[in-house]
Scaffold this motif. Sequence first.
Motif, PDB file in Angstrom:
ATOM      1  N   PHE A 234     -66.896  32.861  16.214  1.00  0.00           N
ATOM      2  CA  PHE A 234     -66.074  33.936  16.775  1.00  0.00           C
ATOM      3  C   PHE A 234     -64.595  33.847  16.401  1.00  0.00           C
ATOM      4  O   PHE A 234     -63.841  34.769  16.705  1.00  0.00           O
ATOM      5  N   SER A 235     -64.165  32.742  15.837  1.00  0.00           N
ATOM      6  CA  SER A 235     -62.727  32.608  15.562  1.00  0.00           C
ATOM      7  C   SER A 235     -62.426  32.473  14.065  1.00  0.00           C
ATOM      8  O   SER A 235     -61.812  33.355  13.470  1.00  0.00           O
ATOM      9  N   ASP A 236     -62.859  31.387  13.451  1.00  0.00           N
ATOM     10  CA  ASP A 236     -62.444  31.096  12.075  1.00  0.00           C
ATOM     11  C   ASP A 236     -62.616  32.264  11.095  1.00  0.00           C
ATOM     12  O   ASP A 236     -61.720  32.511  10.279  1.00  0.00           O
ATOM     13  N   PRO A 237     -63.739  33.005  11.123  1.00  0.00           N
ATOM     14  CA  PRO A 237     -63.895  34.068  10.119  1.00  0.00           C
ATOM     15  C   PRO A 237     -62.832  35.166  10.214  1.00  0.00           C
ATOM     16  O   PRO A 237     -62.643  35.912   9.252  1.00  0.00           O
ATOM     17  N   TYR A 238     -62.146  35.235  11.348  1.00  0.00           N
ATOM     18  CA  TYR A 238     -61.207  36.343  11.578  1.00  0.00           C
ATOM     19  C   TYR A 238     -59.754  35.890  11.483  1.00  0.00           C
ATOM     20  O   TYR A 238     -58.846  36.607  11.884  1.00  0.00           O
ATOM     21  N   LYS A 239     -59.536  34.668  10.975  1.00  0.00           N
ATOM     22  CA  LYS A 239     -58.191  34.141  10.821  1.00  0.00           C
ATOM     23  C   LYS A 239     -58.149  33.243   9.585  1.00  0.00           C
ATOM     24  O   LYS A 239     -59.212  32.881   9.055  1.00  0.00           O
ATOM     25  N   ILE A 240     -56.975  32.897   9.156  1.00  0.00           N
ATOM     26  CA  ILE A 240     -56.833  31.899   8.099  1.00  0.00           C
ATOM     27  C   ILE A 240     -57.268  30.547   8.684  1.00  0.00           C
ATOM     28  O   ILE A 240     -56.772  30.147   9.731  1.00  0.00           O
ATOM     29  N   SER A 241     -58.220  29.895   8.017  1.00  0.00           N
ATOM     30  CA  SER A 241     -58.661  28.583   8.494  1.00  0.00           C
ATOM     31  C   SER A 241     -58.963  27.705   7.290  1.00  0.00           C
ATOM     32  O   SER A 241     -59.542  28.169   6.303  1.00  0.00           O
ATOM     33  N   GLU A 242     -58.577  26.457   7.378  1.00  0.00           N
ATOM     34  CA  GLU A 242     -58.793  25.550   6.247  1.00  0.00           C
ATOM     35  C   GLU A 242     -60.275  25.364   5.939  1.00  0.00           C
ATOM     36  O   GLU A 242     -60.642  24.987   4.832  1.00  0.00           O
ATOM     37  N   TYR A 243     -61.125  25.638   6.944  1.00  0.00           N
ATOM     38  CA  TYR A 243     -62.558  25.407   6.728  1.00  0.00           C
ATOM     39  C   TYR A 243     -63.264  26.601   6.091  1.00  0.00           C
ATOM     40  O   TYR A 243     -64.364  26.473   5.569  1.00  0.00           O
ATOM     41  N   ASN A 244     -62.654  27.777   6.184  1.00  0.00           N
ATOM     42  CA  ASN A 244     -63.300  28.971   5.626  1.00  0.00           C
ATOM     43  C   ASN A 244     -63.470  28.848   4.110  1.00  0.00           C
ATOM     44  O   ASN A 244     -62.626  28.302   3.410  1.00  0.00           O
ATOM     45  N   ARG A 245     -64.574  29.386   3.618  1.00  0.00           N
ATOM     46  CA  ARG A 245     -64.713  29.557   2.167  1.00  0.00           C
ATOM     47  C   ARG A 245     -65.641  30.731   1.909  1.00  0.00           C
ATOM     48  O   ARG A 245     -66.409  31.154   2.783  1.00  0.00           O
ATOM     49  N   TRP A 246     -65.535  31.282   0.718  1.00  0.00           N
ATOM     50  CA  TRP A 246     -66.369  32.418   0.326  1.00  0.00           C
ATOM     51  C   TRP A 246     -66.453  32.427  -1.186  1.00  0.00           C
ATOM     52  O   TRP A 246     -65.769  31.635  -1.858  1.00  0.00           O
ATOM     53  N   THR A 247     -67.302  33.292  -1.719  1.00  0.00           N
ATOM     54  CA  THR A 247     -67.475  33.357  -3.165  1.00  0.00           C
ATOM     55  C   THR A 247     -66.229  34.002  -3.772  1.00  0.00           C
ATOM     56  O   THR A 247     -66.106  35.221  -3.821  1.00  0.00           O
ATOM     57  N   SER A 248     -65.327  33.152  -4.186  1.00  0.00           N
ATOM     58  CA  SER A 248     -64.020  33.581  -4.680  1.00  0.00           C
ATOM     59  C   SER A 248     -64.076  33.652  -6.201  1.00  0.00           C
ATOM     60  O   SER A 248     -64.780  32.846  -6.828  1.00  0.00           O
ATOM     61  N   PRO A 249     -63.370  34.544  -6.830  1.00  0.00           N
ATOM     62  CA  PRO A 249     -62.423  35.510  -6.256  1.00  0.00           C
ATOM     63  C   PRO A 249     -63.085  36.805  -5.802  1.00  0.00           C
ATOM     64  O   PRO A 249     -62.428  37.674  -5.254  1.00  0.00           O
ATOM     65  N   TYR A 250     -64.417  36.899  -6.029  1.00  0.00           N
ATOM     66  CA  TYR A 250     -65.087  38.186  -5.785  1.00  0.00           C
ATOM     67  C   TYR A 250     -64.872  38.730  -4.373  1.00  0.00           C
ATOM     68  O   TYR A 250     -64.681  39.917  -4.176  1.00  0.00           O
TER      69      TYR A 250
END
Lengths: 420, 420
Positions: free
Chosen positions: A186-202
């Motif tokens: 409920f929190s990290d995906p909606y803010k800048i977080s060091e733990y977040n990652r995604w298929t970048s740069p796409y």
Amino acid sequence: MAKAFSEFRPLDETSLIDYIKSVPSLCSRLHNNLNGLEIKEVGDGNLNFVFIVVGSSGSFVIKQALTYVRSIGEAWPMSKDRAYFEAAALKKHGHLCPGHVPEVYHFDHTMSLIAMRYLKAPHIILRKGLVAGIEYPLLADDMSDYMSKTLFYTSLIYNSTTEHKQGVAEFCGNVEMCRLTEQVVFSDPYKISEYNRWTSPYLDSDAAALREDEALKIEVAELKSLFCERAQALIHGDLHTSSVMVTQESTQVIDSEFAFYGPMGFDVGAFLGNLILAFFAQDGHADEENDREAYKGWILRTIENTWNLFQNKFIALWDQHKDGSGEAYLPAIYNSSEIQQLVQKKFMQDLFHDTLGFGAAKMIRRIVGVAHVEDFEAISDASKRAGCERRALQLAKLLLKERRKFQNIAQVVSAIKQGK
Amino acid sequence: MAKAFSEFRPLDETSLIDYIKSVPSLCSRLHNNLNGLEIKEVGDGNLNFVFIVVGSSGSFVIKQALTYVRSIGEAWPMSKDRAYFEAAALKKHGHLCPGHVPEVYHFDHTMSLIAMRYLKAPHIILRKGLVAGIEYPLLADDMSDYMSKTLFYTSLIYNSTTEHKQGVAEFCGNVEMCRLTEQVVFSDPYKISEYNRWTSPYLDSDAAALREDEALKIEVAELKSLFCERAQALIHGDLHTSSVMVTQESTQVIDSEFAFYGPMGFDVGAFLGNLILAFFAQDGHADEENDREAYKGWILRTIENTWNLFQNKFIALWDQHKDGSGEAYLPAIYNSSEIQQLVQKKFMQDLFHDTLGFGAAKMIRRIVGVAHVEDFEAISDASKRAGCERRALQLAKLLLKERRKFQNIAQVVSAIKQGK
């Protein structure tokens, strides 16, 4: 020998044998034949060691909780008390639905250790089966069985307030696991977080768009409050497709260390949301031999059947026990089949919308948050993977924001197909 | 001496003196001068003895919980553990809002006994003041202060999940009081119950209509679930106008033995709902000297001001602490004044609708349930009383069923005026 384990310490293949020798119930589970024990550590999770112990006359699994998140290291400490709550939930849910929960043989609070039934081959993690494109004909029936029984029988529809509040109070102790969910779902995906990652740069702009989506963040706040505040039933708390082991004949739910009294829709949504992720990953697994179109159809039917069977079974349990000791809907008040059906319809409609909201939140966090799913990770072509993930993300945002507009699961399946 | 009170026993004026002698902190509260103590039992409630103890050098109130509902007798047993939760809530709420909660001097778990500040004359029960037609110029400001502080500071907007779940778990122990509320507020009025009563025969058909009102009973089920399941804040749990003592300069909230972690709207609704009852009772108190019209205007202004001030103060506390340790709305997510205002508006709108629903349920139960209110009981002409009660009942049914259509408290006040 017992003295050696009077304090917590992480076990390894060697010390585990000493441990087993010190516990009579485990020895007898092996018919006291410890020669040539095969021990294999198979924990692919983040939080635990998992040892498979196979002897010539018996077998079990030993799961030991660690004090940190394994994939991140000691920077993310975790309470090992979660083993207590996992064992408590396994026992309770196993009592309510013995066909789909492995039996607990032994629990050791000091060592944060659970011994339970070993789910032998060909049991595999459901998620791996979904990646491999394997159909499980019993899945919808079995999971609707598990969810309807565990949720109904731990709710106030079945129990007295006295029993309910006892359970709520006990599982308040599992607060660290609740906080972990609050953070990563409920929190990290909606803010800048060091733990977040995604298929970048796409997906960079997709991830950024989530953080700016005011309508979405307002709905997420409501879901988070429900998660934190609404003690509706003893939920599994992490019911994604890696918490289910399957064969063609068997469906077993494991890994209930996140269990607490929370909203029912969080469990149903976790399961359906992860099936939707599996659907959107299929295009990434398609090849010249198998376009996966038939399999996608099976996943959609499984989503639809799971909800509809769950709803029917839940209401059947309600009807069966309507004159029982549950205190939410007294028969003297809800005293005709007409009003009984009206309150059931309202209850299921609310639960359906909760399910869609929580399911969507669980989808989003698997695409832009700390913990990803093999469904997508197994797609090696990053561009192709990002395309699958983006379509899942778009559908999840729609479900989360517009969930109250969906009347039934068929409409959700239509939306999934359109998002294809 | 202490040994005499090592087990629970109900005190009387004589044994109370022995008890005081055995407790040094109470003796010193009287400056050790126990000669000529005046002791008066004044409990007009259902559940307790209340002794006022006045010496030449000090005073206090002793409240002792009984093990049965006093008005009904030993047929309705009550846990005396409620004294523990009353003391815990008084201390917590008193810490958060010392100006409007009497200080706790002493708590004795074994004796189920609380010693607290004596609220001297001219303090009277607010309900008696409302029956007498007395205006309290500070009431809206003080009660909005009390409710905003006690509810905000015990919610997840201010606290971490860890602190919150500790509180939730502790107050789960007050389950017997929750069950009593469930029964008398959410169940008995909607079914045949030996405890129900109403102004008969005038309201016989009104009471019967409640039991047949499907739309109403469906909404009541939703409110009951919220009451049982949603641990939003440490609420007073019984915040009607007999739980408030007032003078022209002072507003003090007492009798928090129903406290637990529940929905905020249950407190705000209890207070506003009882003010609405007071409004509808005024026509029954009118006489040639005083038509009570001016007083009815004051009650309506107090209802409107209480909600609006509560809303403003609650949001001001939220703004003040938005970068604190509360975990519901992280500043990194709700990161602009625009989205901050949007989530606050949504939160207050939901709380407003909860307030109307719970307030209406509290009104209904005072007209057809076990415990009635002096506002109406003081109207000796049964026909006139029934007329007042029927108008209150109609308004309550409207509020309960249509609560989501009300946008603000001014619209509610308009509806009250129309129901006149």
